[in-house]
Design a protein around this motif. Structure first.
Motif, PDB file in Angstrom:
ATOM      1  N   THR A  96      62.302  54.013  35.297  1.00 60.00           N
ATOM      2  CA  THR A  96      61.219  53.880  36.269  1.00 60.00           C
ATOM      3  C   THR A  96      61.772  54.015  37.684  1.00 60.00           C
ATOM      4  OG1 THR A  96      60.322  52.291  34.721  1.00 60.00           O
ATOM      5  CG2 THR A  96      59.182  52.497  36.799  1.00 60.00           C
ATOM      6  N   SER A  97      62.969  53.470  37.887  1.00 59.22           N
ATOM      7  CA  SER A  97      63.563  53.598  39.225  1.00 59.22           C
ATOM      8  C   SER A  97      63.743  55.067  39.569  1.00 59.22           C
ATOM      9  CB  SER A  97      64.907  52.882  39.281  1.00 59.22           C
ATOM     10  OG  SER A  97      64.719  51.518  39.046  1.00 59.22           O
ATOM     11  N   TYR A 121      58.515  43.183  43.372  1.00 58.34           N
ATOM     12  CA  TYR A 121      59.808  43.602  42.873  1.00 58.34           C
ATOM     13  C   TYR A 121      60.767  43.928  44.035  1.00 58.34           C
ATOM     14  CZ  TYR A 121      62.503  46.893  39.986  1.00 58.34           C
ATOM     15  OH  TYR A 121      63.466  47.563  39.323  1.00 58.34           O
ATOM     16  N   VAL A 167      51.609  47.598  41.618  1.00 54.74           N
ATOM     17  CA  VAL A 167      52.312  47.203  40.393  1.00 54.74           C
ATOM     18  C   VAL A 167      51.281  46.399  39.587  1.00 54.74           C
ATOM     19  CG1 VAL A 167      54.346  46.090  39.424  1.00 54.74           C
ATOM     20  CG2 VAL A 167      54.474  47.109  41.698  1.00 54.74           C
ATOM     21  N   HIS A 171      54.966  42.195  39.414  1.00 51.90           N
ATOM     22  CA  HIS A 171      56.097  41.331  39.098  1.00 51.90           C
ATOM     23  C   HIS A 171      56.548  40.635  40.383  1.00 51.90           C
ATOM     24  CE1 HIS A 171      59.590  39.873  37.034  1.00 51.90           C
ATOM     25  NE2 HIS A 171      60.388  40.357  37.963  1.00 51.90           N
ATOM     26  N   ASP A 199      52.740  51.454  39.198  1.00 52.77           N
ATOM     27  CA  ASP A 199      53.817  50.994  38.322  1.00 52.77           C
ATOM     28  C   ASP A 199      53.172  50.135  37.229  1.00 52.77           C
ATOM     29  OD1 ASP A 199      55.861  49.473  37.160  1.00 52.77           O
ATOM     30  OD2 ASP A 199      57.055  49.449  38.991  1.00 52.77           O
ATOM     31  N   VAL A 201      54.677  49.289  34.282  1.00 53.91           N
ATOM     32  CA  VAL A 201      55.670  48.957  33.258  1.00 53.91           C
ATOM     33  C   VAL A 201      55.289  47.695  32.469  1.00 53.91           C
ATOM     34  CG1 VAL A 201      57.613  50.135  34.384  1.00 53.91           C
ATOM     35  CG2 VAL A 201      57.243  47.714  34.823  1.00 53.91           C
ATOM     36  N   PHE A 202      54.498  46.808  33.094  1.00 56.98           N
ATOM     37  CA  PHE A 202      54.113  45.581  32.379  1.00 56.98           C
ATOM     38  C   PHE A 202      52.692  45.645  31.809  1.00 56.98           C
ATOM     39  CE2 PHE A 202      57.431  43.874  35.323  1.00 56.98           C
ATOM     40  CZ  PHE A 202      58.316  43.448  34.346  1.00 56.98           C
TER      41      PHE A 202
HETATM   42  C1  PLP Z   1      57.825  46.213  38.445  1.00 55.51           C
HETATM   43  C2  PLP Z   1      59.061  46.919  37.940  1.00 55.51           C
HETATM   44  N1  PLP Z   1      59.108  48.255  37.992  1.00 55.51           N
HETATM   45  C3  PLP Z   1      60.185  48.931  37.539  1.00 55.51           C
HETATM   46  C4  PLP Z   1      61.268  48.271  37.012  1.00 55.51           C
HETATM   47  C5  PLP Z   1      62.476  49.061  36.559  1.00 55.51           C
HETATM   48  O1  PLP Z   1      62.308  49.652  35.339  1.00 55.51           O
HETATM   49  P1  PLP Z   1      63.436  50.634  34.769  1.00 55.51           P
HETATM   50  O2  PLP Z   1      64.403  49.796  34.018  1.00 55.51           O
HETATM   51  O3  PLP Z   1      62.668  51.569  33.882  1.00 55.51           O
HETATM   52  O4  PLP Z   1      64.049  51.353  35.932  1.00 55.51           O
HETATM   53  C6  PLP Z   1      61.253  46.877  36.941  1.00 55.51           C
HETATM   54  C7  PLP Z   1      62.410  46.144  36.381  1.00 55.51           C
HETATM   55  O5  PLP Z   1      62.437  44.956  36.237  1.00 55.51           O
HETATM   56  C8  PLP Z   1      60.115  46.187  37.424  1.00 55.51           C
HETATM   57  O6  PLP Z   1      60.068  44.841  37.415  1.00 55.51           O
END
Ligand code: PLP
Length: 404
Positions: A96-97, A121, A167, A171, A199, A201-202
């Motif tokens: 994701t980064s 984050y 997000v 987070h 974002d 991811v969660f």
């Molecule tokens: C909100 C959020 N986005 C992205 C990431 C990073 O994800 P990745 O490991 O795929 O780079 C994190 C990691 O904790 C996160 O908390």
């Protein structure tokens, strides 16, 4: 000699220094900040590792946007949850980064601004700085629990804003966008010609309302459906990845799903293809394995959801009127924010936890929580470890209260 963008304050903070010293001395610590799922005793199906031995991965046949069957598998994942996606509009990245990095390169020139939520984050400052982009924080409203607020976001816009990051869920606050907020935000961004980076991811770790007391939910009804990307009016990049989707951060594979008007999506894809081609960073074994790995998502996510729900419930069950802390409502994610009335110096307190209880907690200010008095705990540790950690936290707090 070195670029100004790398002139960081490189020293460790006091908490990290003390932790490292204790670890070097062999002192066992209980880590309530552990959010690396591979250290939290989840069971991973052996098939995950076997798939990596596929001899087809011996051939190098790069495809900048990602191996098509892998992109199709990601698209099916969205479709299965009701958000039909065109595999051609899915781009694979190494994380994701890296997705953020590609998008900052795509969208912003040096000195342009990207809006990011606060609290959130902590990596945004680095990601933006590395691309000579200015991260401009827009505050989430409410002061805990926090919620997205389009007016605050609008107030942070300038002519140099190129994208807004949301997000969802955030987070560590667990804030989600409501349908109404998302509609207003998408319209605002369409009006100003600004892209949205969502974002997600969660997104597979939303709190299940039936399983927790109402007081643990913020009351925001999240946008229906599973992803924010399918909107017609503006360019939206929805980010996901294996580090959260399958709790496999070590596999270094993420993706972005692109939605919006075709007149914007097509040039975005063409440019992203060249950015991705410059790096070709996604490894072949993981891409090859992805279609089979994704089939394990329900079983893996179930374990995490159970763990998170149990830890969240238990943490909440401990707090009654006279308790030394309260747990802020959250709609999802892997973390809990607790509020400690009267706690002014979060870092000093986190150090106290290390000294007195060999316990690691994160101060809220690590995540840009503006008002002092907050701690952030990971909900991933195995339940027994988590309970022991929270019991130690209570002891430190009670001792502190007795001393006041
Ligand atoms: C909100 C959020 N986005 C992205 C990431 C990073 O994800 P990745 O490991 O795929 O780079 C994190 C990691 O904790 C996160 O908390």
């Amino acid at each position: 000699m070195f670029a100004r963008r790398t002139a960081w304050e490189l020293g460790e903070n006091a908490l990290a220094r003390r932790r490292a010293a204790l670890e070097r001395a062999g002192v066992p610590l209980l880590d309530l900040t552990e959010s690396n799922p591979t250290r939290c005793e989840f069971t991973y199906p052996p098939e995950l590792w076997q798939t990596l031995a596929d001899p087809a991965a011996a051939a190098y046949d790069p495809s900048p946007l990602g191996w098509l069957p892998a992109r199709e598998a990601v698209a099916r994942g969205y479709a299965d949850k009701g958000a039909a996606a065109d595999p051609r509009r899915i781009v694979l990245t190494a994380s994701t980064s890296e997705s953020y990095s590609f998008l900052f390169r795509l969208l912003a020139d040096p000195g342009d601004a990207i809006l990011v939520p606060r609290p959130s984050y902590p990596l945004f400052d680095y990601l933006a700085g590395l691309h000579d982009v200015e991260p401009v924080a827009y505050p989430l409203a409410g002061g805990g629990p926090w919620r997205y607020d389009v007016d605050a976001l609008r107030a942070a816009l300038t002519p140099r804003t190129r994208a807004v990051v949301v997000v969802h869920p955030n987070h560590p606050t667990g804030s989600v966008l409501s349908g109404e907020t998302w509609a207003a935000l998408a319209a605002l961004c369409a009006d100003r010609g600004i892209a949205v980076i969502a974002d997600e991811v969660f997104a597979d770790y939303l709190v299940e309302p039936a399983r927790v007391p109402r007081t643990l939910l913020s009351g925001t009804l999240p946008v229906p459906g599973t992803s924010l990307y399918p909107v017609p009016e503006t360019l939206v990049f929805a980010l996901g990845g294996l580090s959260k989707f399958l709790a496999l951060p070590q596999m270094k594979l993420g993706w972005l799903a692109i939605g919006g008007p075709p007149a914007l999506v097509e040039p975005a894809l063409a440019r992203l293809e060249l950015i991705a081609d410059t790096f070709l960073s996604v490894n072949t074994p993981a891409q090859r394995a992805l279609p089979r790995w994704l089939a394990h998502a329900p079983a893996i996510q179930h374990q995490l959801r159970e763990r998170i729900a149990e830890n969240r419930q238990w943490l909440r069950g401990l707090t009654h009127g006279s308790d030394p802390f309260d747990v802020l409502a959250s709609d999802g994610g892997w973390a809990a924010v607790v509020r400690v009335p009267g706690l002014d110096d979060e870092e000093a307190f986190a150090l106290e936890c290390l000294e007195q209880a060999r316990l690691m907690v994160h101060p809220g200010y690590f995540y840009d929580v503006e008002t002092p008095g907050h701690l952030v705990l990971s909900l991933l540790p195995p339940t027994a470890r988590f309970r022991e950690g929270v019991a130690r936290l209570r002891q430190v707090l009670e001792k502190r209260r007795a001393a006041c």
